[in-house]
Scaffold this motif. Structure first.
Motif, PDB file in Angstrom:
ATOM      1  N   PRO A  60       0.842  -1.226  -0.007  1.00 28.03           N
ATOM      2  CA  PRO A  60       0.218  -0.097  -0.057  1.00 28.03           C
ATOM      3  C   PRO A  60       0.980   1.041   0.016  1.00 28.03           C
ATOM      4  N   GLY A  61       0.699   2.155  -0.950  1.00 26.74           N
ATOM      5  CA  GLY A  61       1.346   3.395  -1.189  1.00 26.74           C
ATOM      6  C   GLY A  61       2.767   3.227  -1.691  1.00 26.74           C
ATOM      7  N   TRP A  62       3.202   1.984  -1.971  1.00 32.80           N
ATOM      8  CA  TRP A  62       4.501   1.885  -2.746  1.00 32.80           C
ATOM      9  C   TRP A  62       4.208   1.973  -4.174  1.00 32.80           C
ATOM     10  N   THR A 104      -7.880 -13.762  -2.999  1.00 34.73           N
ATOM     11  CA  THR A 104      -8.176 -12.280  -2.673  1.00 34.73           C
ATOM     12  C   THR A 104      -8.593 -12.600  -1.428  1.00 34.73           C
ATOM     13  N   CYS A 105      -8.373 -11.423  -0.475  1.00 36.02           N
ATOM     14  CA  CYS A 105      -8.519 -11.467   0.843  1.00 36.02           C
ATOM     15  C   CYS A 105      -8.617  -9.999   1.396  1.00 36.02           C
ATOM     16  N   THR A 106      -9.180  -9.922   2.642  1.00 30.23           N
ATOM     17  CA  THR A 106      -8.982  -8.503   3.318  1.00 30.23           C
ATOM     18  C   THR A 106      -8.008  -8.896   4.531  1.00 30.23           C
ATOM     19  N   GLU A 107      -7.114  -8.034   4.603  1.00 30.00           N
ATOM     20  CA  GLU A 107      -5.962  -7.913   5.671  1.00 30.00           C
ATOM     21  C   GLU A 107      -6.382  -7.008   6.643  1.00 30.00           C
ATOM     22  N   ASN A 108      -6.786  -7.358   7.651  1.00 30.29           N
ATOM     23  CA  ASN A 108      -6.958  -6.653   8.989  1.00 30.29           C
ATOM     24  C   ASN A 108      -5.823  -6.692   9.661  1.00 30.29           C
ATOM     25  N   ILE A 109      -5.106  -5.510   9.728  1.00 28.78           N
ATOM     26  CA  ILE A 109      -3.705  -5.549  10.231  1.00 28.78           C
ATOM     27  C   ILE A 109      -3.500  -4.706  11.585  1.00 28.78           C
ATOM     28  N   LEU A 129      -6.744  -1.400   7.470  1.00 34.75           N
ATOM     29  CA  LEU A 129      -7.541  -2.479   6.579  1.00 34.75           C
ATOM     30  C   LEU A 129      -7.187  -2.442   5.142  1.00 34.75           C
ATOM     31  N   VAL A 130      -6.576  -3.553   4.407  1.00 34.43           N
ATOM     32  CA  VAL A 130      -6.118  -3.683   3.273  1.00 34.43           C
ATOM     33  C   VAL A 130      -6.755  -4.750   2.539  1.00 34.43           C
ATOM     34  N   VAL A 131      -6.860  -4.658   1.231  1.00 32.26           N
ATOM     35  CA  VAL A 131      -7.418  -5.570   0.280  1.00 32.26           C
ATOM     36  C   VAL A 131      -6.073  -6.175  -0.592  1.00 32.26           C
ATOM     37  N   ALA A 132      -6.125  -7.543  -0.445  1.00 34.12           N
ATOM     38  CA  ALA A 132      -4.857  -8.140  -1.143  1.00 34.12           C
ATOM     39  C   ALA A 132      -5.433  -8.979  -2.038  1.00 34.12           C
ATOM     40  N   THR A 133      -4.473  -9.233  -3.381  1.00 37.70           N
ATOM     41  CA  THR A 133      -4.542 -10.361  -4.012  1.00 37.70           C
ATOM     42  C   THR A 133      -3.153 -10.855  -4.049  1.00 37.70           C
ATOM     43  N   ASN A 134      -3.033 -12.253  -3.816  1.00 32.30           N
ATOM     44  CA  ASN A 134      -2.036 -12.971  -3.771  1.00 32.30           C
ATOM     45  C   ASN A 134      -2.099 -14.073  -5.055  1.00 32.30           C
ATOM     46  N   VAL A 135      -1.180 -14.027  -5.893  1.00 30.85           N
ATOM     47  CA  VAL A 135      -1.278 -15.043  -7.115  1.00 30.85           C
ATOM     48  C   VAL A 135       0.008 -16.131  -6.699  1.00 30.85           C
ATOM     49  N   SER A 151      -3.505  -2.892  -1.452  1.00 28.43           N
ATOM     50  CA  SER A 151      -4.297  -1.814  -1.469  1.00 28.43           C
ATOM     51  C   SER A 151      -5.121  -1.311  -0.167  1.00 28.43           C
ATOM     52  N   PRO A 152      -4.990  -0.132   0.205  1.00 30.84           N
ATOM     53  CA  PRO A 152      -5.662   0.252   1.572  1.00 30.84           C
ATOM     54  C   PRO A 152      -7.016   0.336   1.161  1.00 30.84           C
ATOM     55  N   VAL A 153      -8.054   0.276   2.219  1.00 31.60           N
ATOM     56  CA  VAL A 153      -9.599   0.428   2.235  1.00 31.60           C
ATOM     57  C   VAL A 153      -9.713   1.582   2.779  1.00 31.60           C
ATOM     58  N   MET A 154     -10.237   2.570   1.777  1.00 30.24           N
ATOM     59  CA  MET A 154     -10.600   3.980   2.576  1.00 30.24           C
ATOM     60  C   MET A 154     -11.877   3.708   3.373  1.00 30.24           C
TER      61      MET A 154
END
Length: 167
Positions: A60-62, A104-109, A129-135, A151-154
């Protein structure tokens, strides 16, 4: 716990191992989870990396990071600057097609930075709170991470809600 038998179970286990390695700050385990040319039976010295399944990562943000060196350096940097991190994964969905899997998942960090100067306690804990896609890609050694994009969730804040209310 029994060994995972189906592709979906194996991918779920690989995905969980990725987040657990991050939580432990185990760079060696984390590195082993990422796809390497040797996982594909390719000698890096004699082949174009583009032909060997170049890994990629977007934190996120990079900016987008490509190549094993850049990606693993980013994790080393994150681990060196994070004293505590915990992931609570929700909305996990796994899809497998042939030798490729998509998670796909939501990362609650929950994370904490370095301790304040002169203190042995963690710095303030921060939730994100971030949504992620891992391949993932299937290799002879099991499923390996090919790409991670987060990516961060707004979310609305109380301040945002107050702006819409007339005074």
């Amino acid at each position: 716990m029994s060994a995972p038998h189906t592709d979906v179970e194996q991918v779920e286990a690989a995905n969980t191992a990725f987040y657990e390695a991050m939580e432990r700050g185990d760079f060696e385990d984390l590195s082993a989870l990422w796809l390497a040319p040797s996982d594909l039976g390719v000698d890096e010295e004699y082949h174009d990396p583009a032909d060997t399944g170049v890994i990629s990562c977007v934190h996120p943000g990079w900016p987008a990071l490509t190549g094993r060196g850049e990606v693993l350096r980013s994790y080393a940097l994150i681990m060196a600057n994070t004293d505590y991190i915990q992931f609570f994964l929700t909305d996990v969905h796994v899809s497998v097609t042939g030798d490729t899997a998509l998670v796909t998942c939501t990362e609650n960090i929950l994370s904490g930075g370095p301790a304040p100067k002169g203190s042995e306690e963690l710095g303030p804990l921060v939730g994100q709170l971030v949504v992620a896609t891992n391949v993932f890609r299937r290799t002879p050694a099991g499923w390996k991470l090919w790409s991670h994009h987060a990516s961060p969730v707004m979310t609305e804040t109380d301040e945002d809600e107050d702006e819409g209310t007339p005074s």
